[in-house]
Enzyme design. Structure first.
Site, PDB file in Angstrom:
ATOM      1  N   SER A   1      36.492  46.329  40.888  1.00 30.98           N
ATOM      2  CA  SER A   1      37.479  45.448  41.106  1.00 30.98           C
ATOM      3  C   SER A   1      37.436  44.452  42.037  1.00 30.98           C
ATOM      4  O   SER A   1      37.547  44.806  43.233  1.00 30.98           O
ATOM      5  CB  SER A   1      38.930  46.152  41.256  1.00 30.98           C
ATOM      6  OG  SER A   1      40.016  45.310  41.516  1.00 30.98           O
TER       7      SER A   1
ATOM      8  N   LYS B   1      36.063  43.665  37.147  1.00 34.75           N
ATOM      9  CA  LYS B   1      37.460  43.177  37.009  1.00 34.75           C
ATOM     10  C   LYS B   1      37.831  41.956  38.045  1.00 34.75           C
ATOM     11  O   LYS B   1      37.377  42.258  39.195  1.00 34.75           O
ATOM     12  CB  LYS B   1      38.346  44.277  37.000  1.00 34.75           C
ATOM     13  CG  LYS B   1      39.689  44.116  37.338  1.00 34.75           C
ATOM     14  CD  LYS B   1      40.556  45.446  37.136  1.00 34.75           C
ATOM     15  CE  LYS B   1      41.637  45.625  38.459  1.00 34.75           C
ATOM     16  NZ  LYS B   1      42.374  46.906  38.102  1.00 34.75           N
TER      17      LYS B   1
ATOM     18  N   LYS C   1      40.475  39.940  39.937  1.00 40.71           N
ATOM     19  CA  LYS C   1      41.921  39.711  40.102  1.00 40.71           C
ATOM     20  C   LYS C   1      42.352  38.399  40.078  1.00 40.71           C
ATOM     21  O   LYS C   1      41.165  37.556  40.398  1.00 40.71           O
ATOM     22  CB  LYS C   1      42.069  40.211  41.747  1.00 40.71           C
ATOM     23  CG  LYS C   1      42.270  41.862  41.947  1.00 40.71           C
ATOM     24  CD  LYS C   1      43.413  42.336  41.245  1.00 40.71           C
ATOM     25  CE  LYS C   1      43.343  43.934  41.468  1.00 40.71           C
ATOM     26  NZ  LYS C   1      44.246  44.487  40.914  1.00 40.71           N
TER      27      LYS C   1
ATOM     28  N   ASP D   1      42.999  41.027  35.996  1.00 36.40           N
ATOM     29  CA  ASP D   1      44.179  41.719  36.400  1.00 36.40           C
ATOM     30  C   ASP D   1      45.199  40.807  37.020  1.00 36.40           C
ATOM     31  O   ASP D   1      44.744  40.432  38.281  1.00 36.40           O
ATOM     32  CB  ASP D   1      43.704  42.971  37.194  1.00 36.40           C
ATOM     33  CG  ASP D   1      44.972  43.844  37.530  1.00 36.40           C
ATOM     34  OD1 ASP D   1      46.258  43.636  37.028  1.00 36.40           O
ATOM     35  OD2 ASP D   1      44.874  44.899  38.158  1.00 36.40           O
TER      36      ASP D   1
ATOM     37  N   GLU E   1      44.598  42.664  31.954  1.00 37.53           N
ATOM     38  CA  GLU E   1      45.384  43.633  32.573  1.00 37.53           C
ATOM     39  C   GLU E   1      46.817  43.148  33.151  1.00 37.53           C
ATOM     40  O   GLU E   1      46.790  42.254  33.947  1.00 37.53           O
ATOM     41  CB  GLU E   1      44.793  44.427  33.641  1.00 37.53           C
ATOM     42  CG  GLU E   1      45.449  45.514  34.322  1.00 37.53           C
ATOM     43  CD  GLU E   1      44.286  46.470  35.281  1.00 37.53           C
ATOM     44  OE1 GLU E   1      43.110  46.385  35.293  1.00 37.53           O
ATOM     45  OE2 GLU E   1      45.014  47.148  36.155  1.00 37.53           O
TER      46      GLU E   1
ATOM     47  N   ASP F   1      49.425  48.626  33.230  1.00 33.59           N
ATOM     48  CA  ASP F   1      49.201  49.269  34.624  1.00 33.59           C
ATOM     49  C   ASP F   1      50.486  49.401  35.207  1.00 33.59           C
ATOM     50  O   ASP F   1      51.178  50.503  34.870  1.00 33.59           O
ATOM     51  CB  ASP F   1      48.282  48.375  35.704  1.00 33.59           C
ATOM     52  CG  ASP F   1      48.105  49.063  37.010  1.00 33.59           C
ATOM     53  OD1 ASP F   1      48.867  50.011  37.171  1.00 33.59           O
ATOM     54  OD2 ASP F   1      47.399  48.380  37.688  1.00 33.59           O
TER      55      ASP F   1
ATOM     56  N   LYS G   1      46.563  55.875  36.378  1.00 31.34           N
ATOM     57  CA  LYS G   1      46.688  56.200  37.668  1.00 31.34           C
ATOM     58  C   LYS G   1      47.647  57.344  37.812  1.00 31.34           C
ATOM     59  O   LYS G   1      48.839  57.113  37.919  1.00 31.34           O
ATOM     60  CB  LYS G   1      47.137  55.099  38.542  1.00 31.34           C
ATOM     61  CG  LYS G   1      46.231  53.855  38.558  1.00 31.34           C
ATOM     62  CD  LYS G   1      46.781  52.382  39.596  1.00 31.34           C
ATOM     63  CE  LYS G   1      45.983  51.518  39.228  1.00 31.34           C
ATOM     64  NZ  LYS G   1      46.516  50.160  40.126  1.00 31.34           N
TER      65      LYS G   1
ATOM     66  N   GLY H   1      42.440  52.465  40.023  1.00 31.71           N
ATOM     67  CA  GLY H   1      42.425  53.151  41.293  1.00 31.71           C
ATOM     68  C   GLY H   1      43.220  52.269  42.386  1.00 31.71           C
ATOM     69  O   GLY H   1      43.909  51.335  42.114  1.00 31.71           O
TER      70      GLY H   1
HETATM   71  O1  OSB Z   1      46.354  46.615  39.941  1.00 33.38           O
HETATM   72  O2  OSB Z   1      44.575  47.825  39.813  1.00 33.38           O
HETATM   73  C1  OSB Z   1      45.307  47.468  40.661  1.00 33.38           C
HETATM   74  C2  OSB Z   1      44.236  48.369  43.976  1.00 33.38           C
HETATM   75  C3  OSB Z   1      45.651  48.505  44.495  1.00 33.38           C
HETATM   76  C4  OSB Z   1      46.630  48.251  43.723  1.00 33.38           C
HETATM   77  C5  OSB Z   1      46.485  47.877  42.381  1.00 33.38           C
HETATM   78  C6  OSB Z   1      45.490  47.711  41.749  1.00 33.38           C
HETATM   79  C7  OSB Z   1      43.939  47.714  42.642  1.00 33.38           C
HETATM   80  C8  OSB Z   1      42.669  47.535  42.175  1.00 33.38           C
HETATM   81  C9  OSB Z   1      41.602  48.263  42.885  1.00 33.38           C
HETATM   82  O3  OSB Z   1      42.523  46.793  41.397  1.00 33.38           O
HETATM   83  C10 OSB Z   1      41.045  49.223  42.261  1.00 33.38           C
HETATM   84  C11 OSB Z   1      40.151  50.289  43.052  1.00 33.38           C
HETATM   85  O4  OSB Z   1      39.017  49.790  43.306  1.00 33.38           O
HETATM   86  O5  OSB Z   1      40.530  51.390  43.612  1.00 33.38           O
HETATM   87 MG    MG Z   2      46.045  46.811  37.912  1.00 32.51          MG
END
Ligand code: OSB
Ligand code: MG
Length: 407
Positions: A167, A193, A195, A220, A245, A270, A294, A322
């Protein structure tokens, strides 16, 4: 007299099966456990690079760890609540409060019991899934060790290695994003992914797609969009993304369903799936096409596995997300990722994507094929390195059981 008859009701669409709240037969056959004492602690690990999403920037990972002791065994759980409630409603302080005042008193000092009975005693607490999940993880670690069964075996895993994606946070420039993606691809990550947020989306997606024409790519939005942004969300349909996402509000399902009907790209939920019941509602409403699992967001590994099962039955792929976990939470995520319906690469990246030094004795290392090994030792199969743990602990509280106080 005129007979007024009600028109026949339209048949209900096929609904996903009833949820079992995750307290499933996965705990059958696990040894009974006794919890003699517990410790809660906060650990702080600097991130190797700042991580920016549509809701903020993190430069350090603060994790709340649950440590249970019983019969000479030690069980570990990691709570994924953040310092503030910008991704999810819980915080480190609310999780500490709920664990200390309500959850730990139900299990610490109680008689030897099947782990399912321990878990039933904490289900009266409504909400606070991240606090619940941390205690469940530690109980499953204890029970797995007492039984000689790995967490992956308990959950029903079928893989010895799991496919990993990464990510990538919102970077200051498109060029910086391209450099980050290039570096992760060189390491072997199977999926990237990005952001995104309104105004920082199509341009960066277009640039990454141009530079990496065949890369499995996703975005995302972390709930930063509304249906007023439909035009840009529809333009993202052109880039061959694996999914989009959580574009819309954290508590929305109805608009996600309207959006999904207008997009070819699957919508992955999510934030909008904080429980087994909401997963069922999302599937019934067709509010997307896949779910990011998650454990912390849904109240535990067993609930996440139950959502995995519901999605499998509905034909929705799942994958494991994650929360920038230390090696403790990462071990649990990787075990969950070994389940059969997790057919897409997870956000379960290697330890060195987050930390220069992970908490666990054996950090998670990315194989050349972009996979991580599923731990095989009984229970979680990971524990903190004692010396490192001592070095990064910023707060510690001992808990000896109900009526005996804590501190
Ligand atoms: O939206 O998936 C998410 C991290 C913290 C809070 C929300 C998200 C995320 C990530 C990171 O996308 C995922 C990771 O590498 O742990
Ligand atoms: Mg997410």
């Amino acid at each position: 007299m005129l007979a007024v008859s009600k028109p026949a009701a339209a048949p209900l669409p096929p609904f996903p099966p009833e949820p079992d709240q995750g307290r499933s037969d996965r705990t059958d056959g696990l040894a009974e456990v006794r919890v003699e004492g517990a410790r809660l602690r906060l650990v702080e690990l600097p991130l190797v690079r700042p991580f920016t999403t549509s809701v903020g920037t993190d430069t350090v990972k603060t994790a709340l760890l649950v440590e249970l002791v019983g019969d000479g065994l030690r069980g570990w759980g990691e709570c994924v609540a953040d310092p503030g409630p910008s991704y999810f409603g819980e915080t480190l302080v609310t999780a500490r409060h709920v664990l200390t005042e309500y959850l730990l008193p139900e299990v610490v000092g109680s008689p030897r019991r099947p782990v399912a009975d321990h878990l039933r005693r904490i289900t009266w607490v409504r909400g606070h899934p991240m606090a619940q999940a941390a205690l469940e993880m530690a109980l499953l670690d204890l029970a797995g060790q007492a039984t000689g069964r790995s967490l992956a075996q308990i959950l029903g895993g079928v893989r010895v290695r799991v496919a990993c994606g990464v990510s990538v946070g919102i970077e200051a420039t498109v060029a910086a994003t391209l450099r980050a993606v290039d570096g992760y691809c060189a390491e072997g990550y199977q999926r990237v992914k990005l952001k995104c947020r309104p105004g920082r989306d199509e341009r960066v997606v277009a640039a990454v797609r141009r530079a990496f024409p065949t890369l499995p790519l996703t975005v995302d939005g972390n709930a930063a969009y509304t249906l007023a942004d439909l035009a840009v969300l529809q333009r993202l349909d052109r880039y061959g993304l694996l999914m989009i996402e959580q574009p819309l509000a954290h508590d929305d399902l109805v608009d996600h369903a309207r959006l999904q009907a207008l997009l070819r790209t699957p919508v992955c939920l999510d934030e909008s799936v904080p429980s087994v019941a909401s997963a069922r509602a999302a599937i019934a409403l067709r509010a997307g096409g896949m779910i990011n699992l998650k454990p912390g967001r849904v109240g535990g590994l067993l609930a996440a596995a139950a959502i995995h099962d519901l999605c499998g039955a509905a034909g929705w792929p799942t994958w494991v997300g994650g929360m920038l976990e230390t090696g403790i939470g990462r071990a649990a995520n990787v075990a969950l990722a070994s389940l059969p319906n997790n057919t897409l690469a997870g956000d379960t990246s290697a330890s060195d994507r987050y930390f220069s030094e992970d908490l666990v004795a054996e950090p998670f290392r990315l194989g050349l094929d972009g996979t991580l090994a599923v731990p095989t030792r009984p229970g979680l199969g990971a524990e903190p390195d004692p010396e490192r743990l001592a070095r990064v602990t910023t707060w510690l509280e001992r808990f000896t059981g109900p009526g005996t106080g804590h501190g």
